[in-house]
Scaffold this motif. Structure first.
Motif, PDB file in Angstrom:
ATOM      1  N   ARG A  55     -33.452 -18.200 -37.402  1.00 53.84           N
ATOM      2  CA  ARG A  55     -33.975 -17.567 -38.610  1.00 53.84           C
ATOM      3  C   ARG A  55     -35.127 -18.328 -39.279  1.00 53.84           C
ATOM      4  O   ARG A  55     -36.173 -17.725 -39.560  1.00 53.84           O
ATOM      5  CB  ARG A  55     -32.818 -17.370 -39.597  1.00 53.84           C
ATOM      6  CG  ARG A  55     -33.196 -16.659 -40.885  1.00 53.84           C
ATOM      7  CD  ARG A  55     -31.994 -16.583 -41.827  1.00 53.84           C
ATOM      8  NE  ARG A  55     -32.282 -15.850 -43.050  1.00 53.84           N
ATOM      9  CZ  ARG A  55     -32.060 -14.564 -43.225  1.00 53.84           C
ATOM     10  NH1 ARG A  55     -31.573 -13.847 -42.239  1.00 53.84           N
ATOM     11  NH2 ARG A  55     -32.325 -13.977 -44.376  1.00 53.84           N
ATOM     12  N   ASP A 152     -32.840 -19.065 -49.323  1.00 54.93           N
ATOM     13  CA  ASP A 152     -32.508 -18.232 -48.174  1.00 54.93           C
ATOM     14  C   ASP A 152     -31.185 -18.737 -47.616  1.00 54.93           C
ATOM     15  O   ASP A 152     -31.140 -19.683 -46.819  1.00 54.93           O
ATOM     16  CB  ASP A 152     -33.612 -18.287 -47.117  1.00 54.93           C
ATOM     17  CG  ASP A 152     -33.385 -17.281 -45.998  1.00 54.93           C
ATOM     18  OD1 ASP A 152     -32.582 -16.345 -46.195  1.00 54.93           O
ATOM     19  OD2 ASP A 152     -33.998 -17.423 -44.923  1.00 54.93           O
ATOM     20  N   MET A 154     -28.606 -18.694 -45.293  1.00 54.59           N
ATOM     21  CA  MET A 154     -28.360 -18.150 -43.956  1.00 54.59           C
ATOM     22  C   MET A 154     -26.929 -18.389 -43.487  1.00 54.59           C
ATOM     23  O   MET A 154     -26.465 -17.734 -42.547  1.00 54.59           O
ATOM     24  CB  MET A 154     -29.347 -18.733 -42.943  1.00 54.59           C
ATOM     25  CG  MET A 154     -29.274 -20.214 -42.714  1.00 54.59           C
ATOM     26  SD  MET A 154     -30.492 -20.780 -41.499  1.00 54.59           S
ATOM     27  CE  MET A 154     -29.768 -20.187 -39.960  1.00 54.59           C
ATOM     28  N   GLY A 184     -28.284 -14.203 -45.163  1.00 55.90           N
ATOM     29  CA  GLY A 184     -28.425 -13.954 -43.737  1.00 55.90           C
ATOM     30  C   GLY A 184     -27.473 -12.911 -43.192  1.00 55.90           C
ATOM     31  O   GLY A 184     -27.364 -12.769 -41.968  1.00 55.90           O
ATOM     32  N   SER A 204     -29.524 -10.866 -39.525  1.00 51.39           N
ATOM     33  CA  SER A 204     -30.269 -11.298 -38.344  1.00 51.39           C
ATOM     34  C   SER A 204     -31.091 -10.150 -37.781  1.00 51.39           C
ATOM     35  O   SER A 204     -30.594  -9.038 -37.584  1.00 51.39           O
ATOM     36  CB  SER A 204     -29.306 -11.807 -37.270  1.00 51.39           C
ATOM     37  OG  SER A 204     -28.619 -12.947 -37.721  1.00 51.39           O
TER      38      SER A 204
END
Length: 404
Positions: A55, A152, A154, A184, A204
């Motif tokens: 990512r 972010d 994830m 995420g 994803s």
């Protein structure tokens, strides 16, 4: 039945002291909406750029078309103090602090804070976006004044083996400081949405054109060339999320199947991993190499354990396997079931016996059946689209800042 390193050019700048200056970064042409806003993005990451390509690399490579990205990694421990800069491209630079073994924890934070300040000064960075993958980086960057702070999220890092005890508190601070939170996956979104007014789910995505190369016959890589078929493959980090018990039983049940595992072994003792004449650990491969391996597999698996560390994961490999034309069998990972299992794109199995039956069905061409629907879904969920949607949200906030 299967249907038919990331390279960097190194330019390290080593310094004996934290006060060494660095060359000025090149000027960057931005879209008009960004001209009065920012030209730089500082990313604080717990993952290394040259680790598994996932990512952060997908998103920030695309972000580098708009901004100069400074990807700040965690320290490497050795016998000297220095800061290493590695250029991935003209607009993306990896920043790696090297610290001496035995440095007291407080001195490490002082050094990292000084390194960031020096970077801002030497590169004449005034207006910038701060992008966090690890809340722990707040310990040395909470004095900064970015135009925009992004978290972010994830993974649920606090659930991972070896997570720092202060991570939960640092994440609370980051959630208070960040204007925008990306997640995420949908499970992470549900876990975070009540803790922040602007949380957006971005599961994803897929670089479809890269992985669909595997649908064509590609030369079989040397280290798996002599393996018989059928080949059952796994690609990813092998850590506490990997269900060794399930996988070992599956391999024992079917000694006629060859199990190929790609990826680094992290945080677990390699001596404790399942062993057998039909189990083959081939190590980590570059992103560019993966289609050749996938092209010569028959079925792909996601044998994840069901525990706290996998409760919120959204495995990137799921759409990558499918783009390669591989049938997929997975344990009951919540985001996999929700996105792929319920649609009939991926088979869900809870036991070694169920895995065996699902793989048998795939080898006989009985699952999945609707590749047209799968490909439509994949092409509509590209990393390009994900970054475009993220950038639109960020642009809206930055426009508000510049209009004030």
């Amino acid at each position: 039945m299967k249907i038919t390193e990331h390279s960097t050019s190194e330019n390290p700048l080593a310094t004996e002291t934290p006060n060494q200056t660095t060359p000025a970064s090149p000027r960057l042409t931005l879209p008009r909406s960004f001209e009065k806003s920012v030209r730089h993005l500082l990313c604080f990451s717990h993952l290394r750029w040259n680790f598994v390509y996932q990512r952060p690399q997908h998103l920030l490579s695309r972000a580098s078309k708009q901004w100069h990205i400074w990807f700040i990694e965690e320290p490497i421990w050795g016998d000297e103090w220095k800061v290493e800069l590695r250029s991935v491209n003209e607009q993306l630079t990896i920043v790696v602090p090297h610290l001496k073994h035995g440095t007291p924890a407080q001195d490490v934070l002082v050094y990292q804070r000084r390194m960031v300040d020096q970077l801002l000064e030497s590169e004449r960075i005034t207006d910038f976006v701060a992008w966090y993958y690890t809340p722990m980086a707040l310990e040395f960057s909470d004095h900064l004044s970015p135009q925009l702070t992004i978290y972010d999220c994830m993974d649920e890092l606090s659930a991972f083996l070896g997570a720092p005890p202060q991570l939960i508190e640092q994440e609370k601070r980051l959630m208070q400081q960040a204007e925008i939170v990306f997640t995420g996956g949908y499970s992470l979104y549900e876990a975070k949405q009540k803790r922040h007014p602007k949380v957006f789910a971005f599961p994803s995505s897929i670089d479809y054109n890269h992985f669909c190369q595997a649908r064509r016959p590609l030369p079989d890589p040397t280290d798996q060339r002599n393996l018989l078929n059928p080949r059952i493959g796994f690609c990813g980090v092998i850590d506490e999320r990997f269900d060794c018990t399930l996988f070992s039983e599956l391999a024992q049940r079917r000694p006629d199947w060859q199990f190929v595992l790609l990826g680094p072994v992290v945080k677990v003792d390699p001596a404790c991993l399942p062993k057998g004449s039909n189990i083959h650990y081939l190590g980590m491969k570059t992103y560019q190499e993966l289609p050749a391996y996938f092209s010569n597999w028959d079925v792909a698996i996601l044998p994840f354990a069901l525990n706290e560390s996998t409760r919120f994961i959204s495995p990137t490999k799921t759409p990558e396997y499918l783009s390669a034309g591989l049938p997929v069998v997975s344990t009951r990972i919540r985001d996999v079931v929700r996105t792929y299992g319920s649609a009939g794109y991926v088979q869900i199995a809870d036991t070694a016996q169920a895995f065996e039956q699902a793989i048998d069905a795939a080898l006989l061409g009985r699952h999945p059946s609707d590749w047209v629907a799968i490909d439509t879904f994949l092409t509509e969920n590209s990393w390009d689209k994900t970054w475009s949607d993220m950038a639109r949200i960020m642009q809206g906030h930055l426009q508000l800042v510049t209009d004030q």
